[in-house]
Design an enzyme around this catalytic site. Structure first.
Site, PDB file in Angstrom:
ATOM      1  CE  LYS A 103       0.791   1.222   4.559  1.00 54.64           C
ATOM      2  NZ  LYS A 103       1.623   2.368   4.949  1.00 54.64           N
ATOM      3  CG  ASP A 159      -0.679   0.063   8.342  1.00 53.28           C
ATOM      4  OD1 ASP A 159      -1.411   0.925   8.876  1.00 53.28           O
ATOM      5  OD2 ASP A 159       0.469   0.299   7.926  1.00 53.28           O
TER       6      ASP A 159
END
Ligand code: C5P
Length: 297
Positions: free
Chosen positions: A9, A140
């Site tokens: 990401k 995350d």
């Protein structure tokens, strides 16, 4: 056997909105999955325990199996669903470590998803349990359990709102400057953020989300990218600062550090301008990846 990809990401936006009593920080962030990915294969073995083999194509330091987040995720899965551990997992590591790209978090989420498939656990029906296990593994990890490619994240990053983008998205030049940056010390070094400033930045985040949802082009929203964690990282890490400076000098229209670093990314309108930028900034100890935004996973 299950094969599953674990994408990296980038954070297109990251503001820190406050300290929390649990030692973490509250964030307002925008996550986006990209096409650089690790790969996992998972098999049932019939033997008790979890074995993990790592094929290291990145900068992962040798770890004891028990310290690898993939192993921890597997054990969390077996514990949560009261299944006797029995699996063999291979991790092909391509996403740099200490890079702000969520590689370990994505691997952990992929292990949870892969084991659900392998053991016939319905992930949608058990999403609460999986999300709790994910958050215990790292801030995350919940994002990587979601199917969408873009999400706004609040809290530690686990309060997620999917963002549906429209139109053609830019190409990403992702630069790992060759030195890792570890997250804990970055948050420790961060000076308190004035509430009024954070509030102003959240308006920018909302404008960025709106622009992406409306399918506007990079020139309309490139200037809205922001990462508060550049403040503690750039002065301390010359390699990160230089990578960012070189991308700006190369003429990239939008340049930002991802997460807590060390990676820096630039966005370009098309592949040919991205290719030119990537050629200019390639240096011996840097890794440069030309990647795309994902649309779903
Ligand atoms: O959750 P994760 O293990 O990825 O976090 C690593 C470290 O980063 C934490 O120990 C904490 O110091 C810091 N952190 C934070 N606030 C967040 C996420 C991470 O303070 N929202």
């Amino acid at each position: 056997m299950i094969r599953i990809e674990a994408p990296a990401k980038i954070n297109l936006f990251l503001e820190v909105t406050g300290d929390r009593p649990d030692g973490y920080h509250d964030l307002a962030t925008l996550f986006a999955k990209v096409s650089l990915a690790d790969g996992l294969t998972l098999k049932k073995t019939g033997k008790p325990g979890v074995s993990l083999r790592v094929v290291n194509k990145a900068n992962l330091k040798p770890l004891k199996t028990g310290d690898n987040i993939v192993y921890k995720a597997a054990m969390a899965f077996f514990e949560a669903f009261k299944i006797d551990p029995s699996a063999e997992i291979t991790l092909v590591k391509k996403i740099p470590v200490g890079a702000g790209l969520g590689g370990g978090s994505s691997d952990a989420a992929a292990a949870l998803k892969g084991l659900c498939l392998l053991y016939g656990v319905n992930a949608d029906k058990n999403i609460k349990k999986l999300m709790a296990a994910a958050l215990a593994l790292g801030s995350d990890v919940p994002f990587f359990l979601t199917r969408g490619a873009f999400s706004a994240g609040r809290g530690r990053g686990e309060l997620l709102t999917p963002v549906k983008t429209k139109g053609r998205l830019p190409v990403i030049i992702l630069v790992y400057p060759g030195v890792p940056v570890y997250t804990g010390p970055v948050y420790k070094a961060l000076k308190p953020v004035a509430a009024a400033e954070a509030a102003g930045n959240i308006k920018k985040l909302n404008a960025l989300i709106k622009a992406l949802e409306a399918g506007e082009s990079l020139k309309d929203w490139g200037s809205l990218l922001f990462n508060r964690l550049e403040e503690p990282v750039l002065p301390r890490y010359e390699a990160v600062r230089r990578a960012k400076g070189d991308l700006v000098k190369a003429g990239a229209p939008a340049v930002l550090m991802s997460g807590s670093g060390a990676s820096v990314f630039a966005l370009a309108e098309d592949r040919s301008s991205a290719g030119k930028i990537s050629k200019i900034i390639k240096k011996s100890n840097r890794k440069v990846f030309l990647v795309d935004f994902l649309l779903k996973s």
